[in-house]
Design a protein around this motif. Structure first.
Motif, PDB file in Angstrom:
ATOM      1  N   PRO A  97       0.827  -1.209   0.000  1.00 32.80           N
ATOM      2  CA  PRO A  97       0.000   0.000   0.000  1.00 32.80           C
ATOM      3  C   PRO A  97       0.861   1.257   0.000  1.00 32.80           C
ATOM      4  N   ALA A  98       0.433   2.251  -0.744  1.00 29.58           N
ATOM      5  CA  ALA A  98       1.128   3.545  -0.789  1.00 29.58           C
ATOM      6  C   ALA A  98       0.152   4.570  -1.343  1.00 29.58           C
ATOM      7  N   ASP A  99       0.424   5.839  -1.095  1.00 29.44           N
ATOM      8  CA  ASP A  99      -0.450   6.857  -1.670  1.00 29.44           C
ATOM      9  C   ASP A  99       0.168   7.494  -2.907  1.00 29.44           C
ATOM     10  N   GLY A 100       1.255   6.930  -3.415  1.00 32.65           N
ATOM     11  CA  GLY A 100       1.829   7.426  -4.648  1.00 32.65           C
ATOM     12  C   GLY A 100       3.230   6.879  -4.874  1.00 32.65           C
ATOM     13  N   PHE A 101       3.792   7.198  -6.025  1.00 34.12           N
ATOM     14  CA  PHE A 101       5.176   6.823  -6.318  1.00 34.12           C
ATOM     15  C   PHE A 101       5.794   7.898  -7.199  1.00 34.12           C
ATOM     16  N   TYR A 102       7.108   8.021  -7.125  1.00 30.54           N
ATOM     17  CA  TYR A 102       7.842   9.005  -7.909  1.00 30.54           C
ATOM     18  C   TYR A 102       8.404   8.364  -9.173  1.00 30.54           C
ATOM     19  N   GLU A 103       8.500   9.176 -10.221  1.00 30.20           N
ATOM     20  CA  GLU A 103       9.194   8.781 -11.436  1.00 30.20           C
ATOM     21  C   GLU A 103       9.839  10.027 -12.018  1.00 30.20           C
ATOM     22  N   TRP A 104      10.858   9.824 -12.854  1.00 33.21           N
ATOM     23  CA  TRP A 104      11.648  10.938 -13.373  1.00 33.21           C
ATOM     24  C   TRP A 104      11.638  10.950 -14.889  1.00 33.21           C
ATOM     25  N   THR A 105      11.818  12.145 -15.432  1.00 34.38           N
ATOM     26  CA  THR A 105      11.958  12.298 -16.872  1.00 34.38           C
ATOM     27  C   THR A 105      12.976  13.398 -17.146  1.00 34.38           C
ATOM     28  N   GLY A 106      13.497  13.421 -18.360  1.00 37.14           N
ATOM     29  CA  GLY A 106      14.459  14.458 -18.719  1.00 37.14           C
ATOM     30  C   GLY A 106      15.854  13.899 -18.886  1.00 37.14           C
ATOM     31  N   PRO A 107      16.789  14.725 -19.346  1.00 39.49           N
ATOM     32  CA  PRO A 107      18.159  14.267 -19.595  1.00 39.49           C
ATOM     33  C   PRO A 107      18.919  14.001 -18.306  1.00 39.49           C
ATOM     34  N   LYS A 108      19.914  13.158 -18.400  1.00 38.29           N
ATOM     35  CA  LYS A 108      20.747  12.849 -17.251  1.00 38.29           C
ATOM     36  C   LYS A 108      21.379  14.130 -16.710  1.00 38.29           C
ATOM     37  N   ARG A 111      17.152  15.642 -14.405  1.00 39.02           N
ATOM     38  CA  ARG A 111      15.916  14.860 -14.422  1.00 39.02           C
ATOM     39  C   ARG A 111      14.859  15.495 -13.511  1.00 39.02           C
ATOM     40  N   ARG A 112      13.617  15.511 -13.984  1.00 36.40           N
ATOM     41  CA  ARG A 112      12.514  16.157 -13.275  1.00 36.40           C
ATOM     42  C   ARG A 112      11.646  15.094 -12.596  1.00 36.40           C
ATOM     43  N   PRO A 113      11.432  15.195 -11.281  1.00 37.53           N
ATOM     44  CA  PRO A 113      10.610  14.204 -10.587  1.00 37.53           C
ATOM     45  C   PRO A 113       9.117  14.503 -10.710  1.00 37.53           C
ATOM     46  N   THR A 114       8.346  13.446 -10.844  1.00 36.00           N
ATOM     47  CA  THR A 114       6.889  13.529 -10.891  1.00 36.00           C
ATOM     48  C   THR A 114       6.318  12.572  -9.858  1.00 36.00           C
ATOM     49  N   TRP A 115       5.303  13.030  -9.124  1.00 38.68           N
ATOM     50  CA  TRP A 115       4.621  12.185  -8.154  1.00 38.68           C
ATOM     51  C   TRP A 115       3.305  11.719  -8.759  1.00 38.68           C
ATOM     52  N   PHE A 116       3.162  10.404  -8.928  1.00 36.49           N
ATOM     53  CA  PHE A 116       1.924   9.813  -9.410  1.00 36.49           C
ATOM     54  C   PHE A 116       1.114   9.339  -8.212  1.00 36.49           C
ATOM     55  N   HIS A 117      -0.171   9.679  -8.186  1.00 36.32           N
ATOM     56  CA  HIS A 117      -1.019   9.358  -7.046  1.00 36.32           C
ATOM     57  C   HIS A 117      -2.447   9.139  -7.531  1.00 36.32           C
TER      58      HIS A 117
END
Length: 270
Positions: A97-108, A111-117
């Motif tokens: 169980p969790a209320d979201g997870f992080y993922e990143w995009t962009g060049p090395k 990188r920009r973090p995004t929180w999916f929830h």
């Protein structure tokens, strides 16, 4: 919250057994990584039980704590048959169980973090597997878990090509193996991308890149430009004999049990 979420759409809510000592130690977390202890839902004697577990299966050929590798994720399309995961898939499935997870995009380096929830709020129920693991130094046995991943849904695809398998409330007992007629064949059918519109995305601070930051401010929305750390200035090429420096942020759901292993005790932030 977990009991309430499982009651929705699944008939009368069923109680969850929780270890009182583990419950007393619980605190909200905003930034966890492989090797972190986190509560997981599993079946015990035909009942739902919430137990503390360490994120990351121990690699099958680990020798001593210094040489351990952690498998944070497993590809859903091979977990049932791969030697590392097949026993757990057959008999030790769990829910993370969790209320979201992080993922990143962009060049090395930028990188920009995004929180999916959950788009409507509440909890996510990630499909996972559990394994008992014995500490080679102390002999203690604890529970380890890994998260199953599948192809990205339309919500996640702009950022990454994979995502955790998310279970509907009515599918949890089937996945755990406590529902009537539950078996591995029926459980495997649940390993699919989430429906479009299940998740909302929010650009958040690059402070999340350091696991040392663990506070509610990590979830505050920031402008996309602010979410991107400034790329470092180009450096002169290092001599071929120079050792590579550690660093950089790898996508969370890019290990899948066959990618780069995470050294125990030296976990890079995911």
């Amino acid at each position: 919250m977990l009991e309430a979420s499982l009651g929705a759409g699944a008939g009368p809510a069923r109680a969850i057994d929780a270890d009182p000592k583990a419950a007393a130690r619980y605190r909200p977390r905003y930034n966890i990584a492989p090797s972190t202890v986190h509560p997981v839902l599993r079946a015990q004697d035909g009942r739902r039980a919430l137990v503390p577990a360490t994120w990351g299966f121990v690699g099958r050929f680990a020798r001593g704590s210094a040489g351990q590798t952690l498998l944070a994720n497993a590809r859903a399309d091979g977990a049932r048959t791969k030697p590392t995961f097949r026993e757990a898939f057959a008999a030790r499935r769990c829910v993370v169980p969790a209320d979201g997870f992080y993922e990143w995009t962009g060049p090395k380096g930028a990188r920009r973090p995004t929180w999916f929830h959950p788009a409507g709020g509440g909890l996510l129920r990630m499909a996972g597997l559990c394994q008992p693991a014995k500490d080679p130094d102390t002999g203690d046995v604890d529970v380890r878990f890994t998260i199953l991943t599948t192809e990205a849904s339309a919500d996640v695809a702009p950022v990454h090509d994979r995502m955790p398998v998310l279970l509907d409330p009515g599918d949890v007992d089937l996945w755990l193996g406590v529902a009537d007629g539950a078996d591995a064949d029926r459980a495997e059918v649940l390993l699919r991308p989430a429906r479009p519109g299940t998740l909302a995305a929010r650009p958040v601070s690059p402070r999340v890149n350091s696991v040392g930051h663990d506070d509610p401010a990590l979830l505050e929305e920031v402008a996309a430009e602010a979410a991107a750390p400034r790329a470092p200035a180009p450096k002169a090429a290092a001599p071929k004999t120079a050792a590579p420096k550690a660093g950089g942020t790898l996508p969370l759901f890019d290990l899948d049990g066959a990618g780069p292993a995470v050294p125990s005790g030296r976990t890079s932030r995911r």
